[in-house]
Design a protein around this motif. Sequence first.
Motif, PDB file in Angstrom:
ATOM      1  N   UNK A 255       0.830  -1.396  -0.028  1.00 53.74           N
ATOM      2  CA  UNK A 255       0.051  -0.086  -0.152  1.00 53.74           C
ATOM      3  C   UNK A 255       0.841   1.344  -0.148  1.00 53.74           C
ATOM      4  N   UNK A 256       1.992   1.153   0.540  1.00 58.77           N
ATOM      5  CA  UNK A 256       2.984   2.374   0.717  1.00 58.77           C
ATOM      6  C   UNK A 256       3.380   2.747  -0.882  1.00 58.77           C
ATOM      7  N   UNK A 257       3.481   1.751  -1.687  1.00 56.17           N
ATOM      8  CA  UNK A 257       3.679   1.877  -3.152  1.00 56.17           C
ATOM      9  C   UNK A 257       5.157   1.853  -3.418  1.00 56.17           C
ATOM     10  N   UNK A 258       6.264   1.878  -2.608  1.00 57.14           N
ATOM     11  CA  UNK A 258       7.397   2.223  -3.047  1.00 57.14           C
ATOM     12  C   UNK A 258       8.116   0.989  -3.626  1.00 57.14           C
ATOM     13  N   UNK A 259       7.622  -0.281  -3.338  1.00 53.82           N
ATOM     14  CA  UNK A 259       8.178  -1.536  -4.064  1.00 53.82           C
ATOM     15  C   UNK A 259       7.782  -1.564  -5.431  1.00 53.82           C
ATOM     16  N   UNK A 260       6.749  -0.545  -5.759  1.00 57.14           N
ATOM     17  CA  UNK A 260       6.439  -0.691  -7.363  1.00 57.14           C
ATOM     18  C   UNK A 260       7.097   0.638  -8.030  1.00 57.14           C
ATOM     19  N   UNK A 261       7.066   1.764  -7.239  1.00 56.65           N
ATOM     20  CA  UNK A 261       7.648   2.874  -7.971  1.00 56.65           C
ATOM     21  C   UNK A 261       9.123   2.629  -8.246  1.00 56.65           C
ATOM     22  N   UNK A 262       9.718   2.015  -7.390  1.00 59.67           N
ATOM     23  CA  UNK A 262      11.350   1.609  -7.481  1.00 59.67           C
ATOM     24  C   UNK A 262      11.631   0.631  -8.749  1.00 59.67           C
ATOM     25  N   UNK A 263      10.453  -0.002  -9.303  1.00 62.20           N
ATOM     26  CA  UNK A 263      10.723  -0.949 -10.297  1.00 62.20           C
ATOM     27  C   UNK A 263       9.850  -0.415 -11.511  1.00 62.20           C
ATOM     28  N   UNK A 264       9.608   0.954 -11.512  1.00 66.11           N
ATOM     29  CA  UNK A 264       9.107   1.329 -12.804  1.00 66.11           C
ATOM     30  C   UNK A 264       9.592   1.380 -13.985  1.00 66.11           C
ATOM     31  N   UNK A 265       9.427   1.058 -15.226  1.00 64.77           N
ATOM     32  CA  UNK A 265      10.247   0.950 -16.635  1.00 64.77           C
ATOM     33  C   UNK A 265      10.128   2.316 -17.049  1.00 64.77           C
ATOM     34  N   UNK A 266      11.338   2.772 -17.325  1.00 69.90           N
ATOM     35  CA  UNK A 266      11.584   4.110 -17.871  1.00 69.90           C
ATOM     36  C   UNK A 266      12.214   3.936 -19.268  1.00 69.90           C
ATOM     37  N   UNK A 267      11.816   4.781 -20.211  1.00 70.14           N
ATOM     38  CA  UNK A 267      12.380   4.651 -21.317  1.00 70.14           C
ATOM     39  C   UNK A 267      11.947   3.372 -22.324  1.00 70.14           C
ATOM     40  N   UNK A 268      11.134   2.458 -22.156  1.00 70.33           N
ATOM     41  CA  UNK A 268      10.744   1.596 -22.912  1.00 70.33           C
ATOM     42  C   UNK A 268       9.468   1.982 -23.664  1.00 70.33           C
ATOM     43  N   UNK A 269       9.313   1.894 -24.858  1.00 66.73           N
ATOM     44  CA  UNK A 269       8.129   2.405 -25.478  1.00 66.73           C
ATOM     45  C   UNK A 269       7.027   1.215 -25.423  1.00 66.73           C
ATOM     46  N   UNK A 270       7.621   0.021 -25.336  1.00 66.66           N
ATOM     47  CA  UNK A 270       6.650  -1.015 -25.328  1.00 66.66           C
ATOM     48  C   UNK A 270       6.109  -1.094 -23.734  1.00 66.66           C
ATOM     49  N   UNK A 271       6.476  -0.296 -23.020  1.00 63.91           N
ATOM     50  CA  UNK A 271       5.798  -0.096 -21.703  1.00 63.91           C
ATOM     51  C   UNK A 271       4.444   1.107 -21.685  1.00 63.91           C
ATOM     52  N   UNK A 272       5.162   2.346 -22.347  1.00 62.91           N
ATOM     53  CA  UNK A 272       4.581   3.507 -22.327  1.00 62.91           C
ATOM     54  C   UNK A 272       3.464   3.557 -23.473  1.00 62.91           C
TER      55      UNK A 272
END
Length: 277
Positions: A255-272
């Motif tokens: 619920x705090x969300x840190x475990x997810x935000x730390x694993x955010x995929x950045x710069x991959x068009x297949x994600x965005x």
Amino acid sequence: MTGIRIAVAEPMITKDPAENGAKVRELMKVAAGHKARLIQFPEGQLSGFPNEQFQDWSEVDWPLVRDELDKIQKLAARLKLWVVLGSAHPLTPPNRPHNSLYVISDQGRIVDRYDKRYCSNTELTRYFSPGFEPIVFDVDGYRFGCALCVEVNFPALFSHYERLGVECLLLSAYPADAIFEVKARAHAAINNYWIAMSLPAQTADLMPSGLIAPDGTYVATVTPPAELTIATIDRDDPTYEIPLTKLRPWRALARKGDIYSARRVVGDPRSTNHTIS
């Protein structure tokens, strides 16, 4: 014996506070005889409930309600029993009463009072003044919280109690439909704590009163003609090791969300890009 024994009551509620008070004291003695440390009663148990036992506050004998409450407090001290008791709590006129749960200690003192926060539309416009605070209290090292009836529809209230460290939520109610039970069991399973559900005998055809475990299953239910059930809350019971020691800590972390935000995929068009296959 480990854990704490509690009693969950399912008595008939009448219009007469003296009759209601006498029933409360009768069941307190039964609970104490079974070594319970706490007994919980339904919403409106002592005063009666509006639209059910009466239509207008002028019908309530407030001095009698206070006298019965005093007798209950004295018996709680004599039995060394905690009591969580539903009743309307009168305010200074012209303010409407609170819809409340009195928390009476095993010393016979009112140590706190829960005032219903999420009143229904009818309650808010005709009968009650809302409360605004959660309450928690500890008995023998176990932490309890309180909620009332229609508040079962507000998940944030239940998750807040999880963050406050509650191990058993005392949910007293006068339910109007059977789906109430499903909601209560879901809150127990989602938040991984016990929920004790005390309802009047008038609603026994909808669902039983009883104790719901941290996995959403019943530990015990009231079976008429009995008017209460006794059950043990034990945080060391291996039956509930997964919900208590694995699921609850993980969900709090999630619920705090840190475990997810730390694993955010950045710069991959297949994600965005959400329109590609």
